[in-house]
Design an enzyme around this catalytic site. Structure first.
Site, PDB file in Angstrom:
ATOM      1  N   SER A 142       0.860  -1.176   0.000  1.00  0.00           N
ATOM      2  CA  SER A 142       0.000   0.000   0.000  1.00  0.00           C
ATOM      3  C   SER A 142       0.901   1.232   0.000  1.00  0.00           C
ATOM      4  O   SER A 142       2.104   1.140   0.282  1.00  0.00           O
ATOM      5  CB  SER A 142      -0.871  -0.002   1.264  1.00  0.00           C
ATOM      6  OG  SER A 142      -1.485   1.250   1.482  1.00  0.00           O
ATOM      7  N   TYR A 155      -1.943  -1.180  10.377  1.00  0.00           N
ATOM      8  CA  TYR A 155      -1.991  -1.293   8.912  1.00  0.00           C
ATOM      9  C   TYR A 155      -0.626  -0.982   8.301  1.00  0.00           C
ATOM     10  O   TYR A 155      -0.158  -1.699   7.408  1.00  0.00           O
ATOM     11  CB  TYR A 155      -3.058  -0.349   8.368  1.00  0.00           C
ATOM     12  CG  TYR A 155      -3.373  -0.556   6.907  1.00  0.00           C
ATOM     13  CD1 TYR A 155      -3.966  -1.731   6.466  1.00  0.00           C
ATOM     14  CD2 TYR A 155      -3.102   0.436   5.964  1.00  0.00           C
ATOM     15  CE1 TYR A 155      -4.280  -1.920   5.124  1.00  0.00           C
ATOM     16  CE2 TYR A 155      -3.409   0.262   4.632  1.00  0.00           C
ATOM     17  CZ  TYR A 155      -3.996  -0.919   4.209  1.00  0.00           C
ATOM     18  OH  TYR A 155      -4.293  -1.100   2.880  1.00  0.00           O
TER      19      TYR A 155
END
Length: 279
Positions: A142, A155
């Protein structure tokens, strides 16, 4: 002719988001598909869509965090479809919240799905991919795997881990004809935030609105096309969206200094929003 035509592609997270878009696009390109997800209803829907296009599909309800489950799925794919040529490990989950306010179970869940589930998927299918001689492993990090931000420590951790795993594996496989491509999506119009985990005190609805209105700029179909183009060319890194490319440039130019700049910018924007809300 697509390099995926007639080849077997495994996709995790295939019931929604980028995984779903990849399944449909690969079906159009003539791939044979092994679709994995924990969402039985969503998996059934995307399976019907891919079959309507003409693809051969093996759909399996799988918990990617369960090693035995993933091993069984890999064996079933090899048996039913005759091998594996490409793996797209797209399953993922997000969490927002300060560490002080976060439930340890939520943090462990994020790491389990995003990193352990990805590693299980790759490891279980890797022998078959290596045997295909010209295989492709595609992992999903990401923009949060390039630059960390407050309130996303779980995350961030999982996506930095995916990045390290992918770069190490690419080097391990240089003696084979298997490539490893790590994808860094920016804001993509998926349900990941809407279905995410939130710590106590987080304004869930506001976060979802902010993501969907201001951050999610790229359609899943466009993201899938970018991913497949990068995989075809066997690139080490693929950036999805201008925002992801901008983050990559910022991380490279700023080095560790961004860690002081990002919170300061966040505080400034918070003050501006509060001023704008005043009568």
């Amino acid at each position: 002719m697509s390099c995926f035509e007639g080849k077997v592609a495994v996709i995790t997270g295939a019931a929604a988001g980028i995984g779903r878009a990849l399944a449909v696009e690969l079906a159009r390109r003539g791939a044979r598909l092994s679709l994995l997800d924990h969402d039985a209803d969503g998996l059934e829907e995307v399976t019907h869509r891919c079959e309507a296009i003409g693809a051969q599909v093996l759909a399996q309800v799988v918990d990617v965090t369960d090693w035995s489950d993933v091993q069984a799925a890999a064996a079933a794919t090899t048996s039913a479809l005759g091998g594996v040529d490409s793996v797209f490990a797209a399953a993922g989950i997000i969490h927002r919240g300060r560490l002080l306010d976060s439930d340890v179970a939520d943090i462990e869940r994020v790491m389990s799905v995003n990193w352990r589930g990805l590693m299980y998927t790759v490891k279980a299918h890797l022998p078959a991919v290596v045997s295909s001689r010209a295989g492709r492993i595609v992992t999903f990090s990401s923009a949060f795997g390039l630059l960390a931000t407050p309130r996303y420590s779980a995350y961030n951790s999982s996506k930095f881990a995916v990045r390290g795993f992918s770069e190490s594996l690419r080097q391990e496989l240089t003696s084979t004809q298997v490539s490893v491509t790590c994808v860094f999506p920016g804001g993509v119009r998926t349900s990941i935030v809407r279905n995410g985990l939130f710590a106590a005190g987080e304004h869930r609805d506001a976060v979802i609105r902010g993501f969907e209105k201001r951050v999610a700029r790229t359609d899943p179909e466009e993201a899938a096309a970018i991913v497949l183009k990068g995989a075809e060319r066997r690139r080490a890194r693929v950036f999805v969206g201008n925002d992801a490319r901008l983050v990559a440039i910022l991380a490279r130019l700023a080095g560790g200094h961004y860690q002081d700049a990002v919170p300061a910018v966040g505080r400034f924007l918070g003050r501006v929003r509060r001023q704008l809300r005043r009568p």
